[in-house]
Design a protein around this motif. Structure first.
Motif, PDB file in Angstrom:
ATOM      1  N   UNK A 142       2.390   6.130 -17.847  1.00 46.84           N
ATOM      2  CA  UNK A 142       1.300   7.063 -17.835  1.00 46.84           C
ATOM      3  C   UNK A 142       0.356   6.527 -16.864  1.00 46.84           C
ATOM      4  N   UNK A 143      -0.026   5.374 -16.730  1.00 44.46           N
ATOM      5  CA  UNK A 143      -0.860   5.131 -15.592  1.00 44.46           C
ATOM      6  C   UNK A 143      -0.169   5.374 -14.247  1.00 44.46           C
ATOM      7  N   UNK A 144       0.884   4.641 -14.016  1.00 44.66           N
ATOM      8  CA  UNK A 144       1.651   5.025 -12.718  1.00 44.66           C
ATOM      9  C   UNK A 144       2.048   6.279 -12.338  1.00 44.66           C
ATOM     10  N   UNK A 145       2.145   7.228 -13.385  1.00 49.50           N
ATOM     11  CA  UNK A 145       2.340   8.714 -13.114  1.00 49.50           C
ATOM     12  C   UNK A 145       0.942   9.182 -12.839  1.00 49.50           C
ATOM     13  N   UNK A 146      -0.292   8.774 -13.347  1.00 54.36           N
ATOM     14  CA  UNK A 146      -1.423   9.375 -13.152  1.00 54.36           C
ATOM     15  C   UNK A 146      -1.974   8.946 -11.574  1.00 54.36           C
ATOM     16  N   UNK A 176      -2.479  10.658  -6.193  1.00 51.64           N
ATOM     17  CA  UNK A 176      -2.161  10.210  -4.435  1.00 51.64           C
ATOM     18  C   UNK A 176      -1.317  11.288  -4.038  1.00 51.64           C
ATOM     19  N   UNK A 177      -0.580  12.089  -4.474  1.00 53.61           N
ATOM     20  CA  UNK A 177       0.373  13.009  -4.025  1.00 53.61           C
ATOM     21  C   UNK A 177      -0.804  14.436  -3.765  1.00 53.61           C
ATOM     22  N   UNK A 178      -1.315  14.703  -4.918  1.00 52.52           N
ATOM     23  CA  UNK A 178      -2.227  15.801  -4.618  1.00 52.52           C
ATOM     24  C   UNK A 178      -3.557  15.673  -3.655  1.00 52.52           C
ATOM     25  N   UNK A 179      -4.089  14.325  -3.899  1.00 48.93           N
ATOM     26  CA  UNK A 179      -5.188  14.065  -2.871  1.00 48.93           C
ATOM     27  C   UNK A 179      -4.888  14.103  -1.459  1.00 48.93           C
ATOM     28  N   UNK A 180      -3.466  13.453  -1.055  1.00 50.60           N
ATOM     29  CA  UNK A 180      -3.146  13.707   0.397  1.00 50.60           C
ATOM     30  C   UNK A 180      -2.650  15.230   0.578  1.00 50.60           C
ATOM     31  N   UNK A 181      -2.450  15.829  -0.388  1.00 47.65           N
ATOM     32  CA  UNK A 181      -2.028  17.430  -0.066  1.00 47.65           C
ATOM     33  C   UNK A 181      -3.311  18.258   0.310  1.00 47.65           C
TER      34      UNK A 181
END
Length: 248
Positions: free
Chosen positions: A199-203, A208-213
Motif C-alpha cells: 500500500x505504501x509503494x502504491x501510494x 509521483x505519477x499524478x504530481x509529475x502530471x
C-alpha cells in the motif's frame, strides 16, 4: 473539439479556429502545423551574405544534434519503461505462483501464455503505446496498445477443490495454540496493495505519477494526460492480492 472556418479574400486567406469550451484552470494552448510553402517568406527565402556561411552550420546543428537527441530520449524512455514493466509482470507472476502453490490453488493469467513471452510482450506493447501516443500523436492506437499491455499483466487464482477428510482421531488443542498469531511475510508484499508495504509503494507511486502530471499540465496538457493514463499499468500490477486472492 474545434470549429474552423476558412475565408478566402482577394489578397489573403483567413482561417478562424474556435474552441467553444475550455475547462476551468486548463491552459489554452495551440499547435498549428502548416507547410512552409504556404508562406511567401519561407517559400523564397532571401539570405544575407553573412548568413549564407552560418546557415550550413546552424542547420547541421539543428538536424544533427537537437532532433537526434530528442528522438534518442524518447526511445530510451520507452525502452526503460518496457524493461521495468516486463520485470514487474514477471516478478509478480513468480511470487503469485508461489503463494498459490502454498495454499493449493492454481495460478492463471488472463491471456494464457508462458510468463517469459507474456512479460516481454507486455513491455513491448507499453513501449509501443508510449511512442505511438507521444511521438506520433495517435492517442487512440496508443490507448489500445496500453489496454493490451494491461491485459497481459492480469492474473488470478483458481481455488483448489475442497476434499472432505475421512474419519480421524481428535487431538486436544489449547487456546494458546488455537489462537496463536503466526506472522508470515509474503515475498510479493511490495507488489500487493493488500499489505502495508504494498500500500505504501502504491501510494508513493500514485503521488509521483499524478504530481509529475500536474507539474507537466501547465506546459503540455496532452503529454500530462498521457502520463496520467500510464497509471493504469500500476493498477494492473499492484491492485490484486498475492495472498488474499488465494486464501479463500
Amino acid at each position: 473539439m474545434f470549429i474552423g472556418n476558412l475565408h478566402r479574400l482577394a489578397d489573403k486567406d483567413e482561417l478562424d479556429i474556435v474552441r467553444p469550451h475550455v475547462s476551468r484552470g486548463e491552459p489554452v494552448l495551440w499547435r498549428v502545423r502548416a507547410s512552409a510553402k504556404a508562406f511567401d517568406a519561407f517559400a523564397n527565402p532571401v539570405q544575407l551574405p553573412h548568413a549564407e556561411k552560418a546557415a550550413p552550420n546552424t542547420r547541421a546543428f539543428a538536424l544533427g544534434a537537437t532532433q537526434p537527441r530528442q528522438r534518442l530520449t524518447w526511445w530510451l524512455c520507452a525502452a526503460a519503461a518496457a524493461l521495468a514493466y516486463a520485470f514487474a509482470v514477471a516478478g509478480k507472476w513468480r511470487v503469485f505462483s508461489a503463494s498459490c502453490t502454498a495454499v493449493g490453488a492454481t495460478p492463471r493469467a488472463l491471456l494464457r501464455m508462458p510468463v517469459g513471452p507474456r512479460a516481454a510482450a507486455s513491455g513491448s506493447l507499453l513501449a509501443a503505446a508510449f511512442v505511438t501516443a507521444a511521438w506520433f500523436d495517435q492517442a487512440t492506437l496508443g490507448a489500445a496498445l496500453l489496454v493490451l499491455a494491461m491485459a497481459l499483466a492480469v492474473q488470478f487464482a483458481v481455488p483448489a477443490k475442497v476434499v472432505l477428510r475421512g474419519p480421524g482421531q481428535w487431538l486436544p488443542l489449547s487456546d494458546k495454540e488455537a489462537f496463536a498469531h503466526t506472522k508470515r511475510l509474503s515475498p510479493g508484499r511490495f507488489l500487493d496493495a493488500g499489505t502495508l508495504p504494498g500500500l505504501l509503494v502504491f501510494a508513493a507511486a500514485s503521488t509521483a505519477f499524478f504530481g509529475a502530471a500536474l507539474c507537466l499540465f501547465a506546459r503540455a496538457p496532452y503529454q500530462a494526460l498521457l502520463l496520467a493514463a500510464r497509471f493504469a499499468l500500476l493498477v494492473a500490477v499492484v491492485l490484486y492480492r498475492s495472498r488474499g486472492a488465494t486464501a479463500g
